[in-house]
Motif scaffolding. Structure first.
Motif: not given
Length: 315
Positions: A282-289, A293-303
């Motif tokens: 899965t990938n995430y769209n930067s403008e939508a995030e 103010n929600k960031y998938g890759m940050l959440e994934l890195a923290e996980f």
């Protein structure tokens, strides 16, 4: 020193995660698996492993990357390494037939689908499915590969026997019931660590290329709605999706050995939900995030960082 190891074949999609890992000062190493060696006489390094191999690897001239990843994952799992999105997840990533059977096994409705190998068999499958409108897609896909909409058998025959036919990399074409929605959009639910993170509304008015990654953009980030009016192609929903549907998806992911995924679904004119894609890369769209103010890759890195710490620091 134990690290986070990322198994992948696309630097453009992986750099957003490694940037977050560096931001959090987490040790990592990326394994680009377009080429490599699986040394069964050696033990894997200590660490945790995250597989983000893509079904569309062959479109980037990495034809055998998924097969190599299968071998690497088998080696890691034989040595009882912690692997997120392991062998079971990859089996679903590279086969929509596997996806649909697993979804249906978990009570999740999918569109009526028939797989076919061979051009005559594709026509036969379309006749058998008994739908006025139907779509084709590749069994090993990603990026909307092979997705075409047809309203007649004659139109399908012209395509299948014509010069524009796209041969699937694994030889299997799917004929699938076309789900007509009241509005031109689908919804993609994102899960990290097996838990729901957010849902994103994806505009489909410009076609079936629905990859949210910035590297997948075709032209503009926005598509026209009307004169003087625009809306984003990807928009994170404030209210998410139905809690019961989230529960079903989370149970499916657990049963299927999937830790990180985007699951796409659509509602028909009667409001019935059909789930048609599970993307474990899965990938995430930067403008939508940024807007939400929600960031998938940050959440994934923290996980991943938490998992590394729990296994190798916390005793």
């Amino acid at each position: 020193m134990a690290k986070i190891y990322i198994l992948h074949e696309n630097d453009d999609w992986t750099v957003h995660l490694t940037n977050r890992l560096e931001e959090l000062n987490l040790p990592y190493e990326a394994w680009h698996l377009d080429k490599g060696i699986v040394d069964l006489t050696a033990e894997p390094p200590e660490g945790i492993f995250y597989n983000r191999m893509s079904a569309s690897a062959h479109t980037r001239d990495h034809r055998f990357a998924p097969e190599l990843a299968k071998g690497v994952l088998a080696w890691l799992e034989m040595h009882h390494r912690t692997v997120f999105n392991g062998s079971h997840a990859l089996n679903l990533e590279i086969s929509k037939i596997n996806q649909y059977t697993a979804l249906e096994k978990n009570g999740i409705k999918t569109p009526k689908t028939i797989g076919a190998a061979g051009r005559e068999e594709i026509i036969e499958a379309a006749k058998k499915i008994g739908e006025t409108s139907f779509i084709t897609k590749h069994n090993r896909a990603g990026k909307g590969l092979g997705v075409q909409l047809f309203h007649s058998i004659n139109a399908l025959e012209a395509y299948v026997y014509g010069p524009d036919f796209e041969e699937p990399v694994d030889g299997i074409t799917l004929i699938q019931q076309y789900i007509q929605s009241s509005e031109p959009f689908i919804t993609r639910a994102e899960f990290i660590g097996g838990k729901f993170f957010y849902a994103v509304k994806v505009d489909t008015s410009e076609g079936f290329e629905l990859c949210p990654a910035d590297a997948c953009r075709i032209d503009a980030a926005f598509c026209p709605v009307g004169e003087g009016e625009h809306r984003p192609k990807f928009e994170i929903l404030e209210d998410g999706i139905d809690p019961e549907q989230i529960d079903r998806y989370e149970t499916f992911l657990k049963d299927s050995g999937i830790d990180i995924a985007g699951i796409e679904f659509i509602r028909d004119l009667q409001g019935e939900v059909y789930t048609y894609d599970v993307n474990t890369n899965t990938n995430y769209n930067s403008e939508a995030e940024e807007t939400a103010n929600k960031y998938g890759m940050l959440e994934l890195a923290e996980f991943l960082g938490k998992a590394l710490k729990e296994k190798f620091v916390t005793k």
